[in-house]
Write a protein that holds these residues in place. Sequence first.
Motif, PDB file in Angstrom:
ATOM      1  N   TYR A 128       0.833  -1.208   0.000  1.00 34.79           N
ATOM      2  CA  TYR A 128       0.000   0.000   0.000  1.00 34.79           C
ATOM      3  C   TYR A 128       0.867   1.258   0.000  1.00 34.79           C
ATOM      4  CZ  TYR A 128      -1.779   4.129   2.175  1.00 34.79           C
ATOM      5  OH  TYR A 128      -2.013   5.456   2.447  1.00 34.79           O
ATOM      6  N   ARG A 129       1.882   1.322   0.854  1.00 27.89           N
ATOM      7  CA  ARG A 129       2.687   2.549   0.953  1.00 27.89           C
ATOM      8  C   ARG A 129       3.446   2.813  -0.352  1.00 27.89           C
ATOM      9  NH1 ARG A 129       1.631   4.694   5.625  1.00 27.89           N
ATOM     10  NH2 ARG A 129       1.643   3.531   7.601  1.00 27.89           N
ATOM     11  N   GLN A 137       1.727  10.677  -7.016  1.00 20.45           N
ATOM     12  CA  GLN A 137       2.451  11.209  -8.179  1.00 20.45           C
ATOM     13  C   GLN A 137       1.590  11.211  -9.442  1.00 20.45           C
ATOM     14  OE1 GLN A 137       6.589   9.162  -6.650  1.00 20.45           O
ATOM     15  NE2 GLN A 137       6.327   9.383  -8.848  1.00 20.45           N
ATOM     16  N   GLN A 138       0.310  10.843  -9.293  1.00 21.10           N
ATOM     17  CA  GLN A 138      -0.647  10.847 -10.406  1.00 21.10           C
ATOM     18  C   GLN A 138      -0.357   9.783 -11.459  1.00 21.10           C
ATOM     19  OE1 GLN A 138      -3.397  12.995 -10.231  1.00 21.10           O
ATOM     20  NE2 GLN A 138      -2.525  13.356  -8.205  1.00 21.10           N
ATOM     21  N   VAL A 139       0.326   8.725 -11.070  1.00 25.82           N
ATOM     22  CA  VAL A 139       0.525   7.584 -11.972  1.00 25.82           C
ATOM     23  C   VAL A 139      -0.726   6.716 -11.909  1.00 25.82           C
ATOM     24  CG1 VAL A 139       1.899   5.537 -12.474  1.00 25.82           C
ATOM     25  CG2 VAL A 139       3.020   7.616 -11.660  1.00 25.82           C
ATOM     26  N   LYS A 140      -1.351   6.471 -13.025  1.00 26.50           N
ATOM     27  CA  LYS A 140      -2.618   5.752 -13.068  1.00 26.50           C
ATOM     28  C   LYS A 140      -2.404   4.245 -13.208  1.00 26.50           C
ATOM     29  CE  LYS A 140      -4.689   9.751 -13.134  1.00 26.50           C
ATOM     30  NZ  LYS A 140      -5.312  10.276 -11.900  1.00 26.50           N
ATOM     31  N   THR A 141      -3.371   3.486 -12.772  1.00 26.66           N
ATOM     32  CA  THR A 141      -3.503   2.042 -12.991  1.00 26.66           C
ATOM     33  C   THR A 141      -2.448   1.212 -12.265  1.00 26.66           C
ATOM     34  OG1 THR A 141      -4.459   2.470 -15.172  1.00 26.66           O
ATOM     35  CG2 THR A 141      -3.781   0.207 -14.715  1.00 26.66           C
ATOM     36  N   LEU A 142      -1.167   1.563 -12.413  1.00 27.26           N
ATOM     37  CA  LEU A 142      -0.093   0.768 -11.825  1.00 27.26           C
ATOM     38  C   LEU A 142      -0.268   0.574 -10.322  1.00 27.26           C
ATOM     39  CD1 LEU A 142       2.526  -0.738 -12.434  1.00 27.26           C
ATOM     40  CD2 LEU A 142       3.763   1.422 -12.164  1.00 27.26           C
ATOM     41  N   THR A 147      -1.688  -3.026  -5.477  1.00 27.71           N
ATOM     42  CA  THR A 147      -2.490  -3.312  -4.284  1.00 27.71           C
ATOM     43  C   THR A 147      -3.434  -4.493  -4.497  1.00 27.71           C
ATOM     44  OG1 THR A 147      -4.065  -1.573  -4.925  1.00 27.71           O
ATOM     45  CG2 THR A 147      -2.368  -0.987  -3.306  1.00 27.71           C
ATOM     46  N   GLU A 148      -3.909  -4.680  -5.719  1.00 24.63           N
ATOM     47  CA  GLU A 148      -4.762  -5.837  -5.975  1.00 24.63           C
ATOM     48  C   GLU A 148      -3.961  -7.131  -5.936  1.00 24.63           C
ATOM     49  OE1 GLU A 148      -7.929  -6.123  -5.903  1.00 24.63           O
ATOM     50  OE2 GLU A 148      -8.129  -3.983  -5.580  1.00 24.63           O
ATOM     51  N   TYR A 149      -2.687  -7.059  -6.309  1.00 21.61           N
ATOM     52  CA  TYR A 149      -1.822  -8.235  -6.148  1.00 21.61           C
ATOM     53  C   TYR A 149      -1.660  -8.567  -4.664  1.00 21.61           C
ATOM     54  CZ  TYR A 149       2.339 -11.139  -6.053  1.00 21.61           C
ATOM     55  OH  TYR A 149       3.233 -12.161  -5.800  1.00 21.61           O
ATOM     56  N   ALA A 150      -1.393  -7.530  -3.841  1.00 20.59           N
ATOM     57  CA  ALA A 150      -1.286  -7.749  -2.399  1.00 20.59           C
ATOM     58  C   ALA A 150      -2.598  -8.284  -1.828  1.00 20.59           C
ATOM     59  CB  ALA A 150      -0.894  -6.453  -1.700  1.00 20.59           C
ATOM     60  N   HIS A 151      -3.712  -7.783  -2.340  1.00 19.09           N
ATOM     61  CA  HIS A 151      -5.036  -8.261  -1.929  1.00 19.09           C
ATOM     62  C   HIS A 151      -5.171  -9.754  -2.203  1.00 19.09           C
ATOM     63  CE1 HIS A 151      -9.688  -7.842  -2.625  1.00 19.09           C
ATOM     64  NE2 HIS A 151      -9.417  -8.537  -1.539  1.00 19.09           N
ATOM     65  N   SER A 152      -4.739 -10.184  -3.388  1.00 14.49           N
ATOM     66  CA  SER A 152      -4.854 -11.602  -3.753  1.00 14.49           C
ATOM     67  C   SER A 152      -3.979 -12.493  -2.878  1.00 14.49           C
ATOM     68  CB  SER A 152      -4.485 -11.799  -5.232  1.00 14.49           C
ATOM     69  OG  SER A 152      -3.084 -11.652  -5.439  1.00 14.49           O
ATOM     70  N   LYS A 153      -2.861 -11.953  -2.379  1.00 12.30           N
ATOM     71  CA  LYS A 153      -1.951 -12.732  -1.546  1.00 12.30           C
ATOM     72  C   LYS A 153      -2.353 -12.752  -0.080  1.00 12.30           C
ATOM     73  CE  LYS A 153       2.517 -12.357  -1.939  1.00 12.30           C
ATOM     74  NZ  LYS A 153       2.983 -13.744  -2.203  1.00 12.30           N
ATOM     75  N   THR A 154      -2.979 -11.675   0.397  1.00 13.88           N
ATOM     76  CA  THR A 154      -3.190 -11.526   1.831  1.00 13.88           C
ATOM     77  C   THR A 154      -4.654 -11.487   2.261  1.00 13.88           C
ATOM     78  OG1 THR A 154      -3.198  -9.100   1.740  1.00 13.88           O
ATOM     79  CG2 THR A 154      -1.049 -10.191   1.981  1.00 13.88           C
ATOM     80  N   GLY A 155      -5.566 -11.224   1.334  1.00 17.91           N
ATOM     81  CA  GLY A 155      -6.962 -11.029   1.694  1.00 17.91           C
ATOM     82  C   GLY A 155      -7.229  -9.657   2.279  1.00 17.91           C
ATOM     83  N   ILE A 156      -6.246  -8.749   2.186  1.00 18.51           N
ATOM     84  CA  ILE A 156      -6.370  -7.384   2.711  1.00 18.51           C
ATOM     85  C   ILE A 156      -6.460  -6.432   1.528  1.00 18.51           C
ATOM     86  CG2 ILE A 156      -5.243  -5.585   4.087  1.00 18.51           C
ATOM     87  CD1 ILE A 156      -3.772  -7.929   5.545  1.00 18.51           C
TER      88      ILE A 156
END
Length: 270
Positions: A128-129, A137-142, A147-156
Amino acid sequence: MSQKALIAQIAEWKNKSFSAIPDKELSTLFINDLFSLLFLPATLRQQNQYELEKAFESLKSHLCTLVYEVVKDGKAAQDASDDFFAALPELYRMLQKDAQAIFRYDPAARSPEEVVLAYPGFYAIAIYRFSNQLWKQQVKTLPRLFTEYAHSKTGIDIHPGATIGESFFIDHGTGIVIGETTVIGKNVKIYQGVTIGALSTSREKVKGKRHPTIEDNVIIYSGAAILGGKTLIGKNSIIGGNVWLTQSVPANVMVENHSSITQKEKTKQA
């Protein structure tokens, strides 16, 4: 729909131009390599400072490539990568404080090193950080891919747009949801199954603040749902398990969900 029509639609989708979306596998590789470089111990042999500097330069180049796929501008991509790595020392400092908070408040943790290596809460906070920095920094999508990868690994599930202060404590973590416009202060503790979310709203109102504000030193126990952009939880308050909140709570209070216990009479056997 016939199979032929389905195949035609799939072909159209696969050949569609995703002009502002970086490669998902390369994005996952970058975020894992960054976490490993910062937090995982060296394997087989020690890494000297020169090797670490080369690893940083390689990651910086990797990030520049990913950002270029979003912005399609070489200089802008390089600047974004440089800015991200310039912010990394402060992100690292904050993550050290997060690890210390988890160690301090979880009696099952044996050391901050164990927290960094084994705790899904720490991993989700770290990703997340990193993602939040790119979001700012206004970078989109990346950032969402990260965070969705972290979500898939942790359920958070922590949206990269959320604002979260230092010494953030997540215990267990499974099922936690933190929405995009959430603001969380310092020294906040959150347990599994907590939702800090939005009330139902129309897309026309999507730019407003939709998620709650949680002030410093708040504890939110498992299963609680705190919803709405106008909802504020005051400093030092405790939100009990399974509480449903759509209104603000002042500082220094405890909110509980009371259960009733009824003694059952034993059935006489014939």
